[in-house]
Design a protein around this motif. Structure first.
Motif, PDB file in Angstrom:
ATOM      1  N   UNK A   1      24.256  -9.533 -25.381  1.00  0.00           N
ATOM      2  CA  UNK A   1      22.878  -9.977 -25.185  1.00  0.00           C
ATOM      3  C   UNK A   1      21.944  -9.162 -26.061  1.00  0.00           C
ATOM      4  N   UNK A   2      21.084  -9.861 -26.795  1.00  0.00           N
ATOM      5  CA  UNK A   2      20.128  -9.184 -27.656  1.00  0.00           C
ATOM      6  C   UNK A   2      18.714  -9.567 -27.222  1.00  0.00           C
TER       7      UNK A   2
ATOM      8  N   UNK B   1      20.262  -4.560 -28.560  1.00  0.00           N
ATOM      9  CA  UNK B   1      21.417  -4.993 -27.768  1.00  0.00           C
ATOM     10  C   UNK B   1      21.300  -4.416 -26.369  1.00  0.00           C
ATOM     11  N   UNK B   2      21.258  -5.281 -25.353  1.00  0.00           N
ATOM     12  CA  UNK B   2      20.980  -4.784 -24.005  1.00  0.00           C
ATOM     13  C   UNK B   2      22.123  -4.978 -23.020  1.00  0.00           C
ATOM     14  N   UNK B   3      23.142  -5.746 -23.417  1.00  0.00           N
ATOM     15  CA  UNK B   3      24.236  -5.918 -22.475  1.00  0.00           C
ATOM     16  C   UNK B   3      25.443  -6.568 -23.116  1.00  0.00           C
TER      17      UNK B   3
ATOM     18  N   UNK C   1      13.868 -11.592 -20.928  1.00  0.00           N
ATOM     19  CA  UNK C   1      14.847 -11.438 -19.849  1.00  0.00           C
ATOM     20  C   UNK C   1      15.091 -12.738 -19.098  1.00  0.00           C
TER      21      UNK C   1
ATOM     22  N   UNK D   1      17.166 -14.945 -21.436  1.00  0.00           N
ATOM     23  CA  UNK D   1      18.566 -14.506 -21.485  1.00  0.00           C
ATOM     24  C   UNK D   1      19.284 -14.866 -20.186  1.00  0.00           C
TER      25      UNK D   1
ATOM     26  N   UNK E   1      20.613  -4.544 -15.752  1.00  0.00           N
ATOM     27  CA  UNK E   1      20.350  -4.280 -17.169  1.00  0.00           C
ATOM     28  C   UNK E   1      18.845  -4.240 -17.438  1.00  0.00           C
TER      29      UNK E   1
ATOM     30  N   UNK F   1      17.006  -0.901 -18.634  1.00  0.00           N
ATOM     31  CA  UNK F   1      16.282  -0.887 -19.907  1.00  0.00           C
ATOM     32  C   UNK F   1      14.843  -0.422 -19.712  1.00  0.00           C
TER      33      UNK F   1
ATOM     34  N   UNK G   1      28.049  -2.841 -18.945  1.00  0.00           N
ATOM     35  CA  UNK G   1      27.915  -2.294 -20.300  1.00  0.00           C
ATOM     36  C   UNK G   1      26.539  -2.559 -20.907  1.00  0.00           C
ATOM     37  N   UNK G   2      25.815  -1.472 -21.154  1.00  0.00           N
ATOM     38  CA  UNK G   2      24.479  -1.539 -21.751  1.00  0.00           C
ATOM     39  C   UNK G   2      24.536  -0.694 -23.017  1.00  0.00           C
ATOM     40  N   UNK G   3      24.711  -1.341 -24.188  1.00  0.00           N
ATOM     41  CA  UNK G   3      25.089  -0.624 -25.403  1.00  0.00           C
ATOM     42  C   UNK G   3      24.288   0.640 -25.709  1.00  0.00           C
ATOM     43  N   UNK G   4      22.976   0.654 -25.481  1.00  0.00           N
ATOM     44  CA  UNK G   4      22.218   1.834 -25.872  1.00  0.00           C
ATOM     45  C   UNK G   4      22.024   2.806 -24.718  1.00  0.00           C
TER      46      UNK G   4
END
Ligand SMILES: NC(=O)c1ccc[n+]([C@@H]2O[C@H](COP(=O)([O-])OP(=O)(O)OC[C@H]3O[C@@H](n4cnc5c(N)ncnc54)[C@H](O)[C@@H]3O)[C@@H](O)[C@H]2O)c1
Ligand SMILES: NC(=O)c1ccc[n+]([C@@H]2O[C@H](COP(=O)([O-])OP(=O)(O)OC[C@H]3O[C@@H](n4cnc5c(N)ncnc54)[C@H](O)[C@@H]3O)[C@@H](O)[C@H]2O)c1
Lengths: 551, 551
Positions: free
Chosen positions: A74-75, A80-82, B462, B465, B523, B527, B543-546
Motif C-alpha cells: 500500500x502506498x 509505503x505504509x503497509x 486511507x 486504500x 496502519x 503512521x 508489516x509497515x515498511x517504514x
C-alpha cells in the motif's frame, strides 16, 4: 544528486514480474532521461512526484524486493505504509495519492500537509509509475491538433500559426506535435533552460528572445507552408497581450504553462525565473496573488485573440478557472480540448493505451509496433502515428510506445503482447498501462468531464468505480488520485497498469482489465446520454442494466 | 406504499450466495421494521437511501438475479450502471455513492444533481446495504462508555454517576448504555414525552421532576453499586449549574441534546417545550440568541464539573463550538468522544463488526452470540453486551448483531461463523459487515479523524486504500461514499460486506478481508504516531515498511 535508472533485461530482482515491473517503472519515472527534476523526485506537471521523499523511495524499493506473489503493497501519497497478504489475482501495489476530504481539498491545505511531510502531489502518471516521458503527451497533442485541423481546415495545419505557452514536461511536446501536423508554432516559455533542452532533443526547431522576430519567422514559414517551431523566451502574461496590441492574431491559441498550480507552476509577469524561485519561498502569499493576477491578464489575451478570429481552446491547465477567480467572467467562453476534440473518441472506448519494454531494448518496441500495424491495418491514424514515432521519437528511459486504442482493441493488443513475450519475440515482459486521462477513469469538470450532456460533470462515482473495477479485474497496480493537471480539488481519477509475462494467467488478467477498463468509458458516456456510446454498448454487448439487456 | 422484505431461508433466488446476500440486504434496508421511510427508499440519517429510485431498485434486483459467480455489478449512487465479467475472487457488487469532485462537493451542488436524478445520498450503511436498525447506536454508546470506564476505573461504571442531557433519537440509547455498564445515569430532558417513551420501552428505569430527588436516587444506587437510570425533567442549562451550586459533582458529564442545531435542536433555559415551539416560529432570531446563551451557561457548568473532578467529554453535538461563539474561551478544554475513547480502540483495530442471519431465524443469531462468547471468554465487555443484547434488543428486519472486535478477532469470528454454516449449526449463510465508521476506513475531520496526533485529519488516502484493499481481499461487496453523518464534503469512507456460506473459499476470502480491513486501522494510526498502534503492529506482525520489518 542521486541518479536512478531502471534495471533492464530478463533477470528478476523481485519475486515476480509484477513487482519487478513496479520497481522498474518507479525507477524509470526518475530516470534523468525521463523525469523533469529527478533529484526532487519530481517527474512532471509542476510537482508530480514518484515518491514522497528519498527515504520513502528506498522503502518502496525494499518493499517491492521482498514482496511475494500474493502480497499487496500500500502506498499513501508516495509513502509505503503497509504490506498485506491478499491473493495471487489481486494487484501487487495499491496507490492513493493527494486525496483530501473535499471540504479541505485545496492548495492551501495541501501545501500545509506537504510541509508537514504528510502528503505529496501525485499528478496522473507520476505517482502511479507509468510516465513514459514526453511521448505520451506528444501523441495526445498530435491527435488533438489533428482533430482540430480536421474540424476547421479539413486535414492539416499547413500554413497555420499556433501560439501557446510552456515547454515543460508536457508542454514540451507541443512543437513536434504541431510540426508533425505540418503547422507553425510560437511557444512562449519563461525558462531558458527548458527551451534549450527542447532544442537539444530536436523537438523544437528555433529559439528567440524577440517577439517581433518570432512573429516574422512564423509568418514566413506559414506563408511557405513550411513546418516550424519557435521557442520565444518570455512570459505569456506579457507576450500574448503584446501580440494583441501589435495586431498579431494566430490561427490557433492555447496554453500549457502550469497554471493549475499558482505557487509552483506559473511565473507571474515581470518576474524572472530566478526571481520567481526566491519570491516563492520568501513570500508565497504575495507570489500567489501575483500569479493569479497574471493569469487573468493572460486569459484575457486569449479571449481577445478568439474575438479576433483565432481558434482558442484550453489544454487542461485550469487557466480559465484561475482567471475566473480574478473576475474574468467570460473565461469559459472558449472550450476545453476534451469536449471539443476528445469526447467522440471516449464514446468508442478510445484512450491513451501505452506500453513499455522491460528488456530495455528499443527493438522490442519496434516488434510491438509492427504487430499492432499488422493486427489493425485499417486504423489509418494509428498506422501513420506508429510509422512516424518509430522514426522520430527517441526513447526516454525504458523504451515505450503509446497509441490510442478503443474497446476490444486494447484487449486484443494485450493478448498479442503476451503472446510475443511467450514466444520470445520480445526479450522480457511488457508493461501495459495508460494515462489517468481516459474515457472512464476520471471526473474533472474543467477537463475530461467538462460540459457532459446530462450535466453530470462533477459526479465522481465513476472514477471511484474505475479504480475498484481495475482492482477487481486483476491489474498489477492501481492508483487513485486527487488533482493532476487541473490541481487539487478539481479532479479525481484512477489509473491501472498490467504486466504481461507470457503466462496464461497474465494473459487472462490483462484481457480482463483491458476489456473492463475501457468498458467503463462507454458505460459512463452511455449513462450520460451520448448516443454513440449507447450504440457501441449495444454493438459490443456491454451490459448496462437500465439501457440494454442481452439475455 | 410498496412494502419490501428480504426473503428468508435457504432457498437461493440468485446464482450464488454473495448475489443472494446483496439482494436480501438491499431489501432488508427497506424493511419497514428497519428503515425509516422505506416508501421514499430512505433508510436512516436524514435522506440516506438504499437505491436512487424504485426503477433503479427494480433494475438492481433484476441484475442481482441474473449475476453470475464471476461477474460484478456496478452501482453508481443507487443506480445499476454495468455488469462486467471479472473473476470468482472479486466482489459481486462495487458501489460508489454521493461522490463529487471536491471543489463542488457541497449540499448545494449535491441537491441540484439529486433533483436532476443524477445522484443520491448514501449515508454510511444505507447505500451500502448493511444497516441493521437502532441496535448500532445503542452498542456504540455502550462501547464508548465502556472504553471510558476502562480508562478511568479499570472496567465498569459500577458506583459511578453519569450526568447527561437529551433522550432523543440517538440520546435515548444513553440510559441503557450506562446501566449495561453497571453505572447510574441522571439524564436531563426538557420534553416529558421523550422521557415517557423511554420508560415505556424500558430503556429508562425511572423519572422525576425534582433535582434533589434525582441526586438522592442516583447517590443511593451508586452507593449500592446498583445500575439505575433516571430521567430528570428539566433544562440542562438550568439543572447542571444548579447541581454545581449544590455541590453535586458527578463522575462523568456529557451531553446529547441537539446543540448542533441552535434553532430546532436546543431548548433555551427558562422556556418550556411548548413555549419553545411557539417562540421558534414567532421570533427565530431571539430564539437562537437565547439558545446560544443557554449553551454557554450549560458548557460552563460542564467545565465547572470537570474542574471539580468530573470526567467530561463531548458526544459529537457541537456544544463546545457553540459555547465558544458565546465567549466560553476554554470550551474545548474537554475532548470529543472519538479522540478520548474511540481512538484507543481504533489503535487495536477495534471497530463495529456486525453480522446478519440470512435464514431470518433469530436462533441463528443466538448461536453466533454463544459461539463468540465461547471463543472470546476474556472479552468481558463483549460478553456483557452480548448477554444483554440477547435479552433486551429486539430484532428489526433480518436478525442481526453488532459488537466491537479487534484485529485478529474479526478474522477469527469470520471463520467461526463460516464453520457454523458448514456444520449446519446456523441454517443459512451469514453476512458479515461493518459501519463505515471504523478504524481504517474513514476520513472525517470533525468526527473520526478529529485531532489526529500528526495533524493528518483531512488526509483521505486511507479511505481510498481501504476500499481498494477490500476489493483486493475478496469482499462480497465494497462501497465508497462521500458524506454520512457529517454531511456532503465533510467525510469520505469505505465499507465492506463479506458473506460466509460454509465453503473453504468463502472462509479464506472472509479471513483475508477481516484481517486486512482492521489492519488498515492499525496502519493508519501507527503512521499517525499513536504508540499503541505501533506496538500492536509489532506484536501482531502487521508489516509497515517504514516502521517495522519482520524478515
Ligand atoms: N492532458 C491534459 O489535459 C494536459 C496535457 C498537457 C498539459 N496539460 C497541462 O498543461 C500544464 C503544463 O504541463 P507541464 O507538464 O508541461 O508542466 P511543467 O510545470 O513541467 O511546465 C510548465 C512550463 O511553463 C513555464 N511557465 C510557467 N509560467 C509561465 C509564464 N507565465 N510564461 C511562460 N512560461 C511559463 C515553466 O517555466 C515551465 O517550463 C499543466 O497544467 C498540465 O496539467 C494538460
Ligand atoms: N456519533 C456521533 O457523533 C453522535 C452520536 C450520538 C449523538 N450525537 C449528537 O447528539 C445530539 C442528539 O442526537 P439525537 O438524535 O438524540 O437528537 P434529537 O434531536 O432526537 O434529541 C435531542 C433531545 O434533546 C432535548 N433537549 C433539547 N434541548 C434541551 C435542553 N436545553 N435541556 C434538556 N433537553 C434538551 C430534546 O427535547 C430532544 O429530546 C445530536 O447533536 C447528535 O449529532 C452524535
Amino acid at each position: 544528486a542521486r541518479p536512478v535508472r531502471a534495471p533492464r533485461g530478463v533477470e528478476l530482482h523481485c519475486k515476480g514480474w509484477r513487482q519487478e515491473a513496479a520497481l522498474r517503472m518507479l525507477c524509470n519515472n526518475l530516470d534523468p532521461e525521463c523525469g523533469e527534476r529527478p533529484d526532487d523526485l519530481v517527474v512532471y506537471g509542476g510537482t508530480g512526484r514518484a515518491a514522497r521523499n528519498w527515504e520513502c523511495f528506498d522503502a518502496i524499493v525494499r518493499s517491492l524486493l521482498e514482496l511475494e506473489d500474493d502480497e499487496t503493497l500500500l502506498v499513501q501519497s508516495g509513502k509505503p505504509v503497509g504490506i498485506l497478504k491478499t491473493h495471487p489475482w489481486s494487484p501487487r501495489v495499491l496507490i492513493a495519492n493527494s486525496n483530501l476530504v473535499p471540504r479541505w481539498a485545496d492548495w492551501e491545505h495541501f501545501h500545509e500537509l506537504e510541509r508537514k511531510g504528510l502528503t505529496m502531489y501525485g499528478q496522473m502518471t507520476a505517482g502511479s509509475w507509468i510516465y513514459i516521458g514526453t511521448q505520451g503527451i506528444l501523441q495526445g497533442t498530435y491527435e488533438t491538433l489533428a482533430s482540430l485541423a480536421r474540424q476547421h481546415w479539413g486535414g492539416n495545419l499547413a500554413g497555420r500559426i499556433v501560439v501557446s505557452g510552456g515547454l515543460g514536461g508536457m508542454g514540451g511536446a507541443q512543437p513536434l506535435a504541431v510540426t508533425l501536423n505540418e503547422g507553425v508554432l510560437v511557444c512562449v516559455e519563461v525558462d531558458r533552460a527548458r527551451i534549450e533542452r527542447r532544442l537539444r532533443t530536436r523537438y523544437l526547431d528555433a529559439m528567440t528572445e524577440d517577439i517581433g522576430e518570432a512573429i516574422r519567422m512564423a509568418g514566413t514559414a506559414a506563408e511557405q507552408k513550411r513546418p516550424l517551431s519557435v521557442g520565444l523566451l518570455g512570459n505569456t502574461a506579457e507576450v500574448l497581450p503584446e501580440m494583441v496590441r501589435m495586431g498579431f492574431i494566430p490561427d490557433v491559441v492555447t496554453d500549457q504553462t502550469s497554471a493549475h498550480d499558482e505557487l509552483n507552476g506559473y511565473v507571474p509577469a515581470g518576474v524572472s525565473c530566478e526571481q520567481a524561485a526566491v519570491l516563492r519561498s520568501s513570500d508565497p502569499g504575495r507570489y500567489v496573488e501575483m500569479a493569479l493576477d497574471s493569469m487573468a491578464v493572460h486569459c484575457r489575451a486569449v479571449l481577445d485573440m478568439k474575438a479576433r478570429g483565432a481558434v482558442a481552446f484550453d489544454y487542461g491547465n485550469n487557466l480559465r478557472a484561475q482567471a475566473l477567480k480574478r473576475g474574468v467572467e467570460n473565461a469559459f467562453d472558449y472550450p476545453g480540448f476534451v469536449p471539443a476534440y476528445i469526447r467522440p473518441l471516449f464514446c468508442e472506448g478510445e484512450g491513451p493505451f501505452r506500453w513499455v519494454a522491460l528488456s530495455g531494448d528499443p527493438e522490442d518496441i519496434a516488434v510491438t509496433d509492427r504487430a499492432l500495424m499488422e493486427a489493425f491495418p485499417y486504423k489509418e491514424r494509428m498506422v501513420r502515428w506508429l510509422t512516424m514515432a518509430e522514426e522520430k521519437v527517441s526513447h526516454m528511459g525504458l523504451p515505450a510506445r503509446i497509441c490510442w486504442l478503443g474497446y476490444g482493441e486494447r484487449e486484443k493488443a494485450g493478448l498479442i503482447f503476451n503472446d510475443l513475450v511467450r514466444r520470445g519475440r520480445v526479450k522480457a515482459p511488457v508493461v501495459i498501462g495508460r494515462d489517468h486521462l481516459d474515457c472512464g477513469s476520471v471526473a474533472s469538470p474543467n477537463r475530461e468531464t467538462e460540459g457532459m450532456r446530462d450535466g453530470s460533470d462533477i459526479v465522481a462515482d465513476w472514477a471511484v468505480l474505475n479504480a475498484l473495477v481495475n482492482v477487481a479485474s486483476g491489474a498489477s497496480w492501481v492508483a487513485y488520485h486527487d488533482g493532476g493537471g487541473v490541481g487539487i480539488g478539481y479532479a479525481l481519477h484512477a489509473g491501472q497498469v498490467t504486466v504481461v509475462d507470457g503466462t496464461d494467467e497474465a494473459g487472462l488478467r490483462a484481457a480482463t482489465v483491458l476489456r473492463n477498463d475501457p468498458a467503463m468509458g462507454i458505460i459512463r458516456h452511455a449513462d450520460a446520454a451520448y448516443g454513440r456510446a449507447v450504440e457501441v454498448a449495444r454493438e459490443r454487448a456491454i451490459r448496462i442494466p437500465m439501457i440494454n439487456r442481452f439475455t
